[in-house]
Design an enzyme around this catalytic site. Structure first.
Site, PDB file in Angstrom:
ATOM      1  N   LYS A  52      78.301  28.190 128.072  1.00 52.31           N
ATOM      2  CA  LYS A  52      78.621  27.858 126.689  1.00 52.31           C
ATOM      3  C   LYS A  52      77.365  27.359 126.064  1.00 52.31           C
ATOM      4  O   LYS A  52      76.936  27.636 125.082  1.00 52.31           O
ATOM      5  CB  LYS A  52      79.653  26.612 126.687  1.00 52.31           C
ATOM      6  N   GLN A  96      85.396  19.637 128.147  1.00 51.50           N
ATOM      7  CA  GLN A  96      85.572  20.448 129.119  1.00 51.50           C
ATOM      8  C   GLN A  96      86.828  19.631 129.971  1.00 51.50           C
ATOM      9  O   GLN A  96      86.702  18.815 130.419  1.00 51.50           O
ATOM     10  CB  GLN A  96      84.494  20.781 130.023  1.00 51.50           C
ATOM     11  N   ASP A 119      88.079  24.297 120.354  1.00 55.26           N
ATOM     12  CA  ASP A 119      88.945  24.792 121.529  1.00 55.26           C
ATOM     13  C   ASP A 119      90.338  25.093 121.240  1.00 55.26           C
ATOM     14  O   ASP A 119      91.200  25.855 121.744  1.00 55.26           O
ATOM     15  CB  ASP A 119      89.161  24.008 122.572  1.00 55.26           C
TER      16      ASP A 119
HETATM   17  N1  GUN Z   1      88.645  24.664 131.112  1.00 57.90           N
HETATM   18  C1  GUN Z   1      89.018  25.718 131.298  1.00 57.90           C
HETATM   19  N2  GUN Z   1      89.042  26.339 130.335  1.00 57.90           N
HETATM   20  C2  GUN Z   1      88.668  25.623 129.157  1.00 57.90           C
HETATM   21  C3  GUN Z   1      88.332  25.917 127.917  1.00 57.90           C
HETATM   22  O1  GUN Z   1      88.888  27.059 127.287  1.00 57.90           O
HETATM   23  N3  GUN Z   1      88.074  24.909 127.080  1.00 57.90           N
HETATM   24  C4  GUN Z   1      87.968  23.723 127.699  1.00 57.90           C
HETATM   25  N4  GUN Z   1      87.604  22.655 126.886  1.00 57.90           N
HETATM   26  N5  GUN Z   1      87.900  23.353 128.815  1.00 57.90           N
HETATM   27  C5  GUN Z   1      88.483  24.531 129.767  1.00 57.90           C
END
Ligand code: GUN
Length: 280
Positions: A52, A96, A119
């Site tokens: 990211k 996350q 998100d």
């Molecule tokens: N963990 C697995 N996929 C995601 C996601 O798309 N966003 C976040 N914040 N955590 C995750």
């Protein structure tokens, strides 16, 4: 042999579009900033968070990384989110997942200002999606829509079967396909006659979390198959929820793993970050 839906190429195109928009914002003296919070050091999460940050650097989005220790209390995490909610220079907040067991994930998601919820996990974002109001959409299902549209797959009027009902993929996926005028059926672990139902799908979207579970016997000839699963097998090779070798013999188009849905999640996160300026 099915057409391979190239998530790598499509995600690269979306990131380039984001980069163009970011460059224009920067020229106007505006900056886009995403704060990424990771609690603990789950290795898979560290890889995702690293990717990211890399994507932010490519697109021209400033990223603020918070790498907090495993022992961080819920109160401390909520207090950081409160601070970031109040900061005018922070456009997006991403925590996350998964979080350590002592922290209530729902409380954390609900603490994020919906205007910064890149998100798309906040109940307000999900509710807005449900009734067709503007708001952030969960990145993976939003990415699936882009894969279909940019591969010229017609959605309106088609029978779409979704395997899996998670809050992050299955449920928002159903709402998005409905918004695109598909006829939608959501299946799950308690579904009876799963194979018969999958075989009716013009578009089959699989997010069930079982390696290579869906083979050609679940697929109607000429169907489009989207595989959201990702697993590492005994030989350390990546595979999806769909048995690609078998399914690609009968589908008209299919996403591979890796290189299908996976790269789309981060591309759509970048798009949500760039769009955040419009919502704020
Ligand atoms: N963990 C697995 N996929 C995601 C996601 O798309 N966003 C976040 N914040 N955590 C995750």
């Amino acid at each position: 042999m099915a057409q391979i839906i190239d998530g790598k190429a499509i995600s690269a195109a979306i990131k380039d579009e984001c980069k163009e928009r970011t460059t224009a914002y920067l020229a106007e003296g505006k900056e886009i900033c995403l704060s990424v919070i990771q609690v603990g050091n789950d290795p898979a999460s560290s890889v995702y968070v690293g990717n990211k940050k890399k994507a932010c650097a490519y697109v021209g989005i400033k990223s603020l990384a918070y790498e907090l220790p495993e022992e961080t209390t819920q109160e401390e995490l909520l207090s950081l989110i409160g601070e970031l909610n109040g900061r005018k220079d922070v456009n997006g907040i991403l925590v996350q997942l998964p979080l350590p067991k002592h922290i209530d994930e729902n409380a954390v998601i609900q603490a994020i200002d919906p205007k910064k919820d890149v998100d798309g996990f906040h109940p307000q974002s999900v509710g807005a999606l449900c009734i067709g109001q503007p708001g952030f959409v969960s990145c993976t299902p939003a990415g699936v829509i882009q894969l279909l549209k940019r591969s010229n797959v017609e959605i309106a009027g088609k029978h779409c079967v979704i395997v899996g009902r998670s809050n992050i993929v299955g449920k928002p996926m159903a709402l998005l396909m409905l918004r695109e005028n598909a006829t939608v059926c959501v299946t799950h672990s308690k579904t009876q006659n799963l194979k018969e139902i999958c075989k009716q799908a013009d578009i089959l979207i699989v997010a069930m979390g079982k390696p290579k579970f869906i083979d050609a016997s679940y697929i109607k000839e000429g169907a489009v198959v989207i595989d959201v699963g990702i697993h590492r097998n005994a030989e350390n090779k990546l595979c999806g929820d769909v048995d690609f070798d078998s399914a690609s013999q009968i589908a008209s188009a299919i996403t591979p793993v890796p290189g299908g849905v996976g790269p789309m999640t981060i591309a759509m996160l970048m798009k949500n970050c760039v769009d955040s300026i419009l919502l704020q």
